[in-house]
Motif scaffolding. Structure first.
Motif, short mmCIF file in Angstrom:
data_model
loop_
_atom_site.label_atom_id
_atom_site.label_comp_id
_atom_site.label_asym_id
_atom_site.label_seq_id
_atom_site.Cartn_x
_atom_site.Cartn_y
_atom_site.Cartn_z
N LEU A 12 0.82 -1.22 0.00
CA LEU A 12 0.00 0.00 0.00
C LEU A 12 0.85 1.27 0.00
N PHE A 21 -4.52 1.55 7.38
CA PHE A 21 -4.71 0.12 7.19
C PHE A 21 -4.59 -0.69 8.48
N PHE A 81 -6.29 -3.74 -0.69
CA PHE A 81 -6.84 -3.34 0.61
C PHE A 81 -8.12 -4.11 0.91
#
Length: 394
Positions: A12, A21, A81
């Motif tokens: 990410l 996250f 994600f």
């Protein structure tokens, strides 16, 4: 999944989802696990939880396998994600089913089996985090040995690409080992169900409540006769587990007949213990890993291009290993009766004292994504050794 946080964050990198996250992952994992455990508690009397072991383990293994192949997927940050959070949802839900069934099964073999169960959980955590650390170190060493000099315009991109390669290689071997271990666990469980001691201890609890009530006296008498006949030639461990199972069977069967026993009644009896355990997890999961994974080494990373313990990937992997070692030592110490604390109020007091770790970790070298390096002040705890010591005690 928490142990693989360096890999998830590397995938990410550059996305607005990276900073939030860890919090999303912890929240979804715990909400899903809590929901599943609540349902299991409400339906404990209607369902035989031992039947949930095989399907739960199958789903967990399949979920882990998808993570194994994820380093080879060209997904965008948003897709990755969503994939990880969905995977966490499945693993948390079915993991709760799996753990509840295992605890129920282990309880039939007595307190020593319960102790071994929880200590074994921590031992597995040490093993997988050690593999994660070694894999990250080997991946970084292999990549840096092939790196060629780059100019200033491309050095930053090269560093990001190298970190992603290191994290992906490390994650592949980590998830591969985890998947293989789950397959081995499944086979071990099937082998366990074939043992005579398993049938002797577990089989009485698989009967319906009505049958247990009607045949209680006959089963107890038969159990006592089996104990006397087995004492001469049975294996000591088998005999000990069988005796514990029969003793617990008498207790459980008497509880089955009592229709007035409720979940709220049991929760009231264990109020201080429940609050103490719950607060431990509240403090732990609010810090580890959302905050601890963002703590970086106070020592500068060498500019030699070689992998270093101070690099973010290795430093974060090492922090997971240190935490799991402390977790294992703490659980193993509980096997010593001298450290047992039976008072619920004392346990609640010790649980409340755990709050002190929150400011201690915040005083370490926490890296905030929005902070400007030139404007940040030195942390109050400006030592990697002190950070790892706090983490070990934590």
């Amino acid at each position: 999944m928490i142990t693989a946080m360096p890999y998830f964050l590397a995938r990410l990198e550059g996305s607005s989802l990276q900073a939030t996250f860890p919090s999303y992952l912890s929240s979804i994992f715990n909400v899903a696990g809590f929901t599943a455990l609540s349902y299991l508690t409400a339906t404990a009397k209607q369902t035989n939880t031992s039947k949930r072991i095989r399907p739960s383990l199958t789903v967990i293994t399949a979920s882990m396998f998808t993570l194994t192949v994820s380093p080879f997927t060209p997904w965008s940050a948003g897709t990755f994600f969503a994939f990880v959070l969905l995977n966490a949802l499945f693993q948390a839900s079915f993991g709760a089913y799996f753990q509840a069934a295992l605890v129920r099964l282990a309880s039939l073999f007595g307190p020593y089996a319960i102790q071994a169960f929880f200590t074994g959980q921590a031992a597995v955590g040490v093993a997988v985090s050690a593999v994660q650390f070694v894999a990250a170190a080997l991946a970084g060493e292999r990549k840096t040995s092939n790196d060629s000099p780059s100019n200033d315009l491309t050095s930053l991109d090269d560093d990001k690409d190298r970190m992603l390669r290191e994290a992906s290689t490390s994650a592949f071997w980590f998830f591969s080992l985890s998947t293989g271990f789950l397959v081995f666990t499944y086979g071990t469980y099937l082998w366990l169900t074939k043992l005579p001691v398993y049938h002797e201890v577990v089989h009485p609890h698989l009967a319906p409540a009505t049958a247990v009530e009607e045949n209680e006296e006959a089963e107890i008498q038969e159990a006592e006769e089996d104990e006397r006949s087995d004492d001469e030639g049975a294996h000591p461990m088998s005999r000990s587990m069988t005796e514990s199972g029969h003793l617990l069977a008498v207790h459980v069967e008497s509880q089955v007949r009592d229709a007035d026993v409720s979940v709220l009644g049991v929760a009231k009896l264990n109020l201080f213990y429940n609050i103490a355990v719950g607060y431990v997890f509240i403090v732990t999961l609010s810090i580890f890993p959302p905050i601890t994974a963002s703590i970086r080494s106070t020592n500068p990373v060498p500019e030699t291009g070689r992998i270093s313990i101070f690099s973010p990937i290795l430093f974060t992997s090492l922090h997971f290993l240190v935490f799991n070692i402390g977790d294992y030592v703490g659980r193993a110490l509980c096997s010593n009766p001298r450290v047992h604390i039976s008072s619920g109020r004392r346990l609640l007091t010790l649980s409340a004292l755990r709050t002190i770790f929150i400011p201690l970790f915040l005083a370490c070298n926490v890296q905030r994504p929005s902070a400007t390096p030139s404007l940040t002040s030195p942390p109050l705890i400006n030592s990697d050794f002190l950070f790892f010591l706090i983490l070990l005690v934590f």
